[in-house]
Design a protein around this motif. Structure first.
Motif, short mmCIF file in Angstrom:
data_model
loop_
_atom_site.label_atom_id
_atom_site.label_comp_id
_atom_site.label_asym_id
_atom_site.label_seq_id
_atom_site.Cartn_x
_atom_site.Cartn_y
_atom_site.Cartn_z
N PRO A 65 -9.48 3.00 12.14
CA PRO A 65 -10.46 3.19 13.21
C PRO A 65 -11.48 4.27 12.87
O PRO A 65 -11.18 5.22 12.15
CB PRO A 65 -9.59 3.63 14.40
CG PRO A 65 -8.37 4.22 13.79
CD PRO A 65 -8.15 3.50 12.50
N PHE B 262 -0.95 6.23 22.25
CA PHE B 262 -0.46 4.94 21.77
C PHE B 262 -0.02 5.00 20.31
O PHE B 262 1.00 4.43 19.94
CB PHE B 262 -1.53 3.85 21.92
CG PHE B 262 -1.05 2.53 21.40
CD1 PHE B 262 -0.26 1.71 22.19
CD2 PHE B 262 -1.32 2.13 20.10
CE1 PHE B 262 0.23 0.51 21.71
CE2 PHE B 262 -0.83 0.93 19.59
CZ PHE B 262 -0.06 0.12 20.41
N CYS B 263 -0.76 5.69 19.48
CA CYS B 263 -0.52 5.63 18.04
C CYS B 263 0.88 6.14 17.70
O CYS B 263 1.23 7.27 17.96
CB CYS B 263 -1.56 6.43 17.25
SG CYS B 263 -1.27 6.30 15.47
N PHE C 255 2.03 6.63 14.82
CA PHE C 255 2.08 7.28 13.52
C PHE C 255 1.33 8.61 13.51
O PHE C 255 1.02 9.14 12.45
CB PHE C 255 1.55 6.31 12.45
CG PHE C 255 2.19 4.96 12.54
CD1 PHE C 255 3.51 4.78 12.15
CD2 PHE C 255 1.51 3.87 13.09
CE1 PHE C 255 4.12 3.53 12.26
CE2 PHE C 255 2.12 2.63 13.20
CZ PHE C 255 3.43 2.46 12.79
N ALA D 36 -1.64 9.32 13.96
CA ALA D 36 -2.87 9.31 13.17
C ALA D 36 -4.08 9.73 14.00
O ALA D 36 -5.17 9.88 13.46
CB ALA D 36 -3.09 7.92 12.57
N ILE D 37 -3.88 9.88 15.31
CA ILE D 37 -5.00 10.31 16.15
C ILE D 37 -4.56 11.54 16.95
O ILE D 37 -3.47 11.57 17.52
CB ILE D 37 -5.44 9.21 17.14
CG1 ILE D 37 -5.74 7.91 16.38
CG2 ILE D 37 -6.67 9.65 17.94
CD1 ILE D 37 -6.23 6.77 17.26
N CYS E 17 -2.75 6.37 9.14
CA CYS E 17 -2.94 5.13 9.91
C CYS E 17 -2.27 3.94 9.22
O CYS E 17 -2.38 3.78 8.02
CB CYS E 17 -4.44 4.87 10.06
SG CYS E 17 -4.82 3.27 10.76
N HIS E 18 -1.58 3.12 10.00
CA HIS E 18 -0.94 1.92 9.48
C HIS E 18 -1.78 0.66 9.75
O HIS E 18 -1.30 -0.44 9.56
CB HIS E 18 0.45 1.75 10.08
CG HIS E 18 1.47 2.68 9.52
ND1 HIS E 18 2.72 2.26 9.13
CD2 HIS E 18 1.44 4.00 9.28
CE1 HIS E 18 3.42 3.30 8.68
NE2 HIS E 18 2.66 4.37 8.77
N CYS F 16 -2.71 -0.87 12.53
CA CYS F 16 -2.14 -1.85 13.46
C CYS F 16 -3.20 -2.38 14.41
O CYS F 16 -3.02 -3.41 15.05
CB CYS F 16 -0.98 -1.24 14.24
SG CYS F 16 -1.48 -0.02 15.47
N GLY F 17 -4.29 -1.65 14.56
CA GLY F 17 -5.36 -2.09 15.46
C GLY F 17 -5.11 -1.78 16.93
O GLY F 17 -5.93 -2.13 17.79
N CYS G 146 -5.01 1.10 18.73
CA CYS G 146 -5.88 2.07 19.41
C CYS G 146 -7.20 1.42 19.81
O CYS G 146 -7.75 1.71 20.87
CB CYS G 146 -6.13 3.28 18.51
SG CYS G 146 -6.77 2.86 16.89
#
Ligand code: SF4
Ligand code: SF4
Ligand code: SF4
Ligand code: SF4
Lengths: 294, 295
Positions: free
Chosen positions: A72, A88-89, A91, A93-94, A108-109, A111-112, A114
């Protein structure tokens, strides 16, 4: 080099070469199997953290393409700092701060999630390069090599990109990353047969048992190749016997193998007699794919 | 306190055997940590007895509760990891699920559960060379990077509690997530390589990594006598990149014999590998004294 016609056809199949422990000779075996093969063969180097197959083949690489993952990116002017994306993330990553939302793309993995969740459409996807794949030819061997960029953490996207090059028309040999965690599983997942390369030492045995448990959980058929079979102890042989695992080939520990290896020469350069044995091995596995027994 | 991480890039260079020998030579001054959690082998040489065993939880896994699922198929294309099988019976393949939570969030029937995953265990143990923190990742479990970070954190806590000067870490193979987790913030990295084309190739990638993280790096070439010319080339290249050399270790069948006997090679008395490893350790130890301690 002139190729003689194959005596028996090796069916197109996906043959993964794996090992719990690194340095057991997995890559040299994968390369030797490809070289011993009598018809065109594809060799997928999925050991993308340390791709080494090409060192033994000196292929001419004709195509290099980047592997990207979708991560993202944020349009700060649209962000309301609600923090839902960070919640939500899975991992981390945010990170959402009261006045700023930061994205750590290396975690980030892709996953889409976010992007779907953001109420203000402040997030969009952008491609981030994580590695490359190259395709090259060396006699009858088509080599596809994946390389993870240095400093990148996640190898599965590069492994998946290499595996996408699989062509079902050909016998495909997959050189897998060592270990039993996500990269190894990504590489072996859909193989038709797995060869586990090990050596007869306590380390070799311990790591073999982990690899065997993994393959049993994935319900993949496999056999064992015992490399440097004359060093160490009887542990691996006894274990395979107890567990009814077939040791499909034993390769002796010859100094000329180590010396050849150190010079970038393959197994077949050091032990040419191995070639017919490897051809028989391929035939046996091929027949087992058509309902035969090993 | 100083944390030394020993890595090798490719496997099979003798990293674990040498780390265990270093542990013996550290003379109980170090807390030991096995961060090769994917294929932890150090315990085979150190025979630890676990003082404490802890479960390791990390991440989640999605699972469809069949009774609540209407088979609408909405979740199938949403999963970026192809973990949800389409077709007559919609199911999640556990080994393919990355635990991202997208399907859980989007399922109109709330039919997908999302439970925390037990991914392995970690241990605080006693060995004849001092305390060892080690771990075991469950078969097929993910997140070895997180477990590596946990093992290092716990080793640091233990070193503080026991007032040890050193932490000696057996690192994982490769250059990806577990390796990055094992070297970030370490005081020094010691690379064990071998004089082969593969060893040389992987070393370049490792050096790029330690440079990326700006960690002082040391090098020792194991089995140097397999190819003396290449050993020389590798050492020259490393020197040019600012790496300090710790010396070379010859090929010695005593290393395998020690492994079979569940010993470290330096416990087997005089042999050429043990002597060379002792020299390498003494060199490393001398250099360590010159490096500023992290708080
Ligand atoms: S795409 Fe998924 S993993 Fe990446 S930042 Fe968004 S929620 Fe996190
Ligand atoms: S969900 Fe969207 S609006 Fe909310 S913090 Fe994240 S980017 Fe900003
Ligand atoms: S979205 Fe929910 S209800 Fe629909 S198929 Fe998936 S699990 Fe079943
Ligand atoms: S949690 Fe994510 S990876 Fe797992 S099945 Fe659902 S969408 Fe796929």
């Amino acid at each position: 080099m002139r190729l003689s016609p194959p005596q028996t056809t090796v069916q197109p199949m996906k043959l993964a070469i794996a090992s719990g422990k690194g340095g057991t000779g997995k890559t040299t075996l994968a390369v030797a199997l490809a070289q011993a093969c009598l018809s065109p063969v594809h060799l997928l180097d999925c050991d993308v953290e340390e791709p080494n197959s090409h060192l033994f083949l000196t292929p001419h690489f004709s195509k290099k393409q980047p592997v990207t993952v979708a991560v993202p990116q944020i349009d700060e002017t649209l962000c309301s700092h609600c923090g839902q994306c960070a919640d939500f993330c899975q991992f981390n990553a945010i990170v959402a701060l009261p006045k700023q939302t930061m994205i750590f793309s290396e975690l980030c993995h892709s996953c889409g999630g976010c992007i779907r969740i953001c109420p203000t459409n402040a997030l969009t996807e952008t491609d981030k390069p994580v590695g490359t794949i190259e395709r090259g030819q060396c006699d009858h061997i088509t080599l596809v090599k994946g390389t993870l960029d240095v400093g990148q953490a996640m190898s599965p996207p590069v492994i998946r990109a290499v595996k996408k090059q699989h062509d079902p028309k050909y016998l495909t040999i997959i050189d897998c990353p060592p270990g039993t965690s996500c990269p190894m599983i990504t590489a072996v997942r859909d193989a038709d047969f797995v060869l586990l390369v090990t050596e007869p030492t306590p380390f070799g045995l311990h790591d073999l048992t982990l690899a065997v448990e993994t393959l049993r959980q994935l319900k993949l058929p496999f056999g064992v190749i015992l490399n440097r079979c004359d060093i160490g102890d009887q542990g691996v042989v006894n274990y395979c016997h107890q567990e009814s695992i077939t040791i499909m080939l034993q390769i002796p520990d010859a100094r000329q193998v180590a010396v050849a290896y150190s010079r970038g020469k393959g197994l077949l350069d050091a032990l040419p007699d191995l070639k017919p044995q490897l051809q028989r091995l391929l035939n046996t596995i091929s027949q087992s794919q058509q309902g035969g027994q090993i | 306190m100083k944390e030394i991480v020993i890595i090798s890039g490719k496997g099979g260079t003798g990293k674990t055997s040498i780390t265990a020998a270093f542990a013996a030579l550290a003379n109980k001054e170090a807390v030991l940590a096995d961060c090769d959690v994917d294929a932890a082998d150090m315990h085979l040489l150190l025979a630890p007895t676990a003082r404490h065993t802890h479960p390791f939880y990390s991440g989640h896994r999605a699972e469809i509760v069949a009774a609540n699922c209407s088979q609408c198929g909405k979740c199938v294309p949403l999963c970026r990891f192809d973990a949800i099988t389409s077709g007559p019976d919609i199911k999640i393949i556990p080994s393919a699920c990355e635990g991202c939570g997208v399907c859980v969030h989007e399922c109109p029937q709330n039919a997908i559960t999302f439970n925390e995953q037990r991914c392995g265990e970690w241990y605080q143990s006693d060995t004849r060379f001092g305390s060892l923190v080690h771990a075991r990742l469950d078969i097929g479990a993910e997140n070895s990077g997180k477990l590596v970070s946990l093992v290092r954190k716990e080793a640091r806590n233990l070193a503080l509690a026991e007032q040890r000067e050193l932490i000696l870490v057996d690192g994982p193979p490769g250059i990806g997530c577990p390796v990055i987790a094992s070297i970030t913030g370490a005081d020094v990295v010691c690379i064990i390589t071998e004089p082969t084309c593969s060893g040389q190739h992987d070393l370049q990638r490792l050096l790029a990594l330690t440079k990326h993280f700006e960690i002082p790096t040391f090098l020792t070439v194991n089995k140097w006598d397999i190819n003396p010319e290449m050993t020389a080339t590798i050492q020259q290249e490393a020197l040019k990149q600012g790496v300090k050399l710790l010396g070379t270790i010859p090929y010695d069948s005593e290393v395998t014999a020690a492994q079979v006997a569940a010993q470290t090679v330096v416990e087997r008395g005089d042999n050429s590998a043990a002597l060379a490893i002792t020299v390498a350790w003494n060199n490393l130890y001398k250099h360590l004294k010159l490096i500023n301690t992290t708080p």
